[in-house]
Design a protein around this motif. Sequence first.
Motif, PDB file in Angstrom:
ATOM      1  N   GLY A   1      30.935  39.308  38.720  1.00  0.00           N
ATOM      2  CA  GLY A   1      30.478  40.622  39.010  1.00  0.00           C
ATOM      3  C   GLY A   1      31.199  41.803  39.821  1.00  0.00           C
ATOM      4  N   TYR A   2      32.542  41.090  40.366  1.00  0.00           N
ATOM      5  CA  TYR A   2      33.219  41.911  41.191  1.00  0.00           C
ATOM      6  C   TYR A   2      34.512  42.461  40.203  1.00  0.00           C
ATOM      7  CZ  TYR A   2      30.451  40.660  45.169  1.00  0.00           C
ATOM      8  OH  TYR A   2      29.368  40.463  45.790  1.00  0.00           O
ATOM      9  N   GLY A   3      34.451  42.731  39.059  1.00  0.00           N
ATOM     10  CA  GLY A   3      35.504  43.261  38.215  1.00  0.00           C
ATOM     11  C   GLY A   3      36.378  44.285  38.813  1.00  0.00           C
TER      12      GLY A   3
ATOM     13  N   ARG B   1      41.249  46.269  41.633  1.00  0.00           N
ATOM     14  CA  ARG B   1      42.135  46.766  43.035  1.00  0.00           C
ATOM     15  C   ARG B   1      42.859  45.881  43.733  1.00  0.00           C
ATOM     16  NH1 ARG B   1      36.990  50.281  45.324  1.00  0.00           N
ATOM     17  NH2 ARG B   1      37.067  51.810  43.810  1.00  0.00           N
TER      18      ARG B   1
ATOM     19  N   LEU C   1      36.716  45.360  42.106  1.00  0.00           N
ATOM     20  CA  LEU C   1      37.239  44.871  43.022  1.00  0.00           C
ATOM     21  C   LEU C   1      38.485  44.101  42.820  1.00  0.00           C
ATOM     22  CD1 LEU C   1      37.616  44.645  46.160  1.00  0.00           C
ATOM     23  CD2 LEU C   1      36.152  42.405  45.823  1.00  0.00           C
ATOM     24  N   GLY C   2      38.440  43.186  41.571  1.00  0.00           N
ATOM     25  CA  GLY C   2      39.478  42.443  41.125  1.00  0.00           C
ATOM     26  C   GLY C   2      40.507  43.109  40.689  1.00  0.00           C
TER      27      GLY C   2
ATOM     28  N   LEU D   1      36.858  36.999  39.423  1.00  0.00           N
ATOM     29  CA  LEU D   1      35.992  38.054  40.083  1.00  0.00           C
ATOM     30  C   LEU D   1      35.402  38.814  39.226  1.00  0.00           C
ATOM     31  CD1 LEU D   1      38.564  39.580  43.115  1.00  0.00           C
ATOM     32  CD2 LEU D   1      36.185  37.704  43.176  1.00  0.00           C
ATOM     33  N   PRO D   2      35.717  39.186  37.830  1.00  0.00           N
ATOM     34  CA  PRO D   2      35.075  39.479  37.010  1.00  0.00           C
ATOM     35  C   PRO D   2      33.633  38.737  36.235  1.00  0.00           C
ATOM     36  CG  PRO D   2      36.921  39.953  36.350  1.00  0.00           C
ATOM     37  CD  PRO D   2      37.148  38.921  37.305  1.00  0.00           C
TER      38      PRO D   2
ATOM     39  N   ALA E   1      41.675  37.395  40.547  1.00  0.00           N
ATOM     40  CA  ALA E   1      41.381  38.853  40.289  1.00  0.00           C
ATOM     41  C   ALA E   1      41.147  39.348  38.831  1.00  0.00           C
ATOM     42  CB  ALA E   1      42.522  39.893  40.710  1.00  0.00           C
TER      43      ALA E   1
END
Length: 95
Positions: free
Chosen positions: A60-62, A67, A64-65, A56-57, A52
Amino acid sequence: MKRLKNVFLHPLTAVAFLVSAVGQLSIGWIEPAWALVSTTSTYWFPAVATTATTLLPEIGYGALGSRILIAAAIVFVGVQLDRLIQRVQTFFDNR
């Protein structure tokens, strides 16, 4: 009034309600699931935290990471509190 409405309509409130409703109806299958989460927490929490916060960052899912990390931390703290309660009960039972 709007703030109270936001509290009741928040997604975490819905999740908590669902978990408590299912727990009341079918506690028999939640106990083994909780035991599995509890006994493997030292393995899954570091893996989830690393994924997370690091992986993930990068893809591009920072958000979401963040959360996922907060949810995993809440469950991990719950596991630790459950263990603490069990130890205190064992201490008072053996006293």
